[in-house]
Design a protein around this motif. Structure first.
Motif, short mmCIF file in Angstrom:
data_model
loop_
_atom_site.label_atom_id
_atom_site.label_comp_id
_atom_site.label_asym_id
_atom_site.label_seq_id
_atom_site.Cartn_x
_atom_site.Cartn_y
_atom_site.Cartn_z
N ALA A 1 -0.31 5.19 -1.14
CA ALA A 1 -0.32 6.22 -0.11
C ALA A 1 0.57 7.40 -0.49
O ALA A 1 0.20 8.57 -0.30
CB ALA A 1 0.13 5.63 1.23
N VAL A 2 1.74 7.12 -1.06
CA VAL A 2 2.66 8.19 -1.44
C VAL A 2 2.07 9.01 -2.59
O VAL A 2 2.10 10.25 -2.56
CB VAL A 2 4.04 7.61 -1.81
N VAL B 1 -3.25 14.71 -4.01
CA VAL B 1 -4.41 15.37 -3.40
C VAL B 1 -4.13 16.84 -3.05
O VAL B 1 -4.93 17.71 -3.41
CB VAL B 1 -4.93 14.57 -2.20
N PRO B 2 -3.03 17.17 -2.38
CA PRO B 2 -2.79 18.60 -2.14
C PRO B 2 -2.58 19.41 -3.42
O PRO B 2 -3.00 20.56 -3.51
CB PRO B 2 -1.51 18.62 -1.29
N TYR C 1 0.81 -1.22 0.00
CA TYR C 1 0.00 0.00 0.00
C TYR C 1 0.84 1.27 0.00
O TYR C 1 0.30 2.37 -0.10
CB TYR C 1 -0.94 0.01 1.20
N THR D 1 -1.05 9.38 -3.37
CA THR D 1 -2.19 10.13 -2.84
C THR D 1 -1.71 11.36 -2.08
O THR D 1 -2.28 12.46 -2.22
CB THR D 1 -3.05 9.24 -1.93
N ALA D 2 -0.66 11.21 -1.28
CA ALA D 2 -0.13 12.33 -0.52
C ALA D 2 0.46 13.42 -1.43
O ALA D 2 0.48 14.59 -1.05
CB ALA D 2 0.94 11.84 0.46
N ILE D 3 0.89 13.05 -2.61
CA ILE D 3 1.44 14.03 -3.54
C ILE D 3 0.32 14.69 -4.36
O ILE D 3 0.29 15.90 -4.55
CB ILE D 3 2.47 13.38 -4.48
#
Length: 110
Positions: A43-44, A50-51, A39, A46-48
């Protein structure tokens, strides 16, 4: 100088971890940890993403003129529907460019 030391430290930690997996250290990891590692890319990313899509100047940009949001939604829908990543990227980019081009026209029309 602090930046150089920080980059050298991050590079050495990354190198040691990768070399450790090459020489069999990954074989002794617990099963639950190996499952959790699957995962990490999601996760990485998404963290990049979404913002970058939702924030503008530190505040949420949930306006109809947010071409990044519309392009990201189009990309997600294309990939979900056709299960083809390259088509999703191309379609999302096309929607993004068209939305940026048409957004000022929509504002003048409304």
């Amino acid at each position: 100088m602090n930046t150089v030391l920080l980059l050298a430290g991050m590079a050495s930690v990354t190198y040691v971890l990768r070399v450790g997996f090459w020489f069999g250290a990954g074989d002794s990891l617990p099963v639950w940890f190996k499952r959790a590692l699957r995962y990490v890319p999601v996760a990485v990313l998404t963290a990049i993403i979404v913002p970058a899509v939702l924030l503008k100047d530190g505040a949420f940009d949930l306006d109809i003129h947010n071409a990044r949001l519309v392009g990201a939604l189009a990309t997600g829908l294309i990939v979900w529907r056709f299960n083809h990543l390259l088509a999703g990227i191309g379609g999302g980019l096309l929607v993004f460019v068209l939305w940026r081009w048409l957004s000022p026209l929509l504002t003048a029309w409304m």
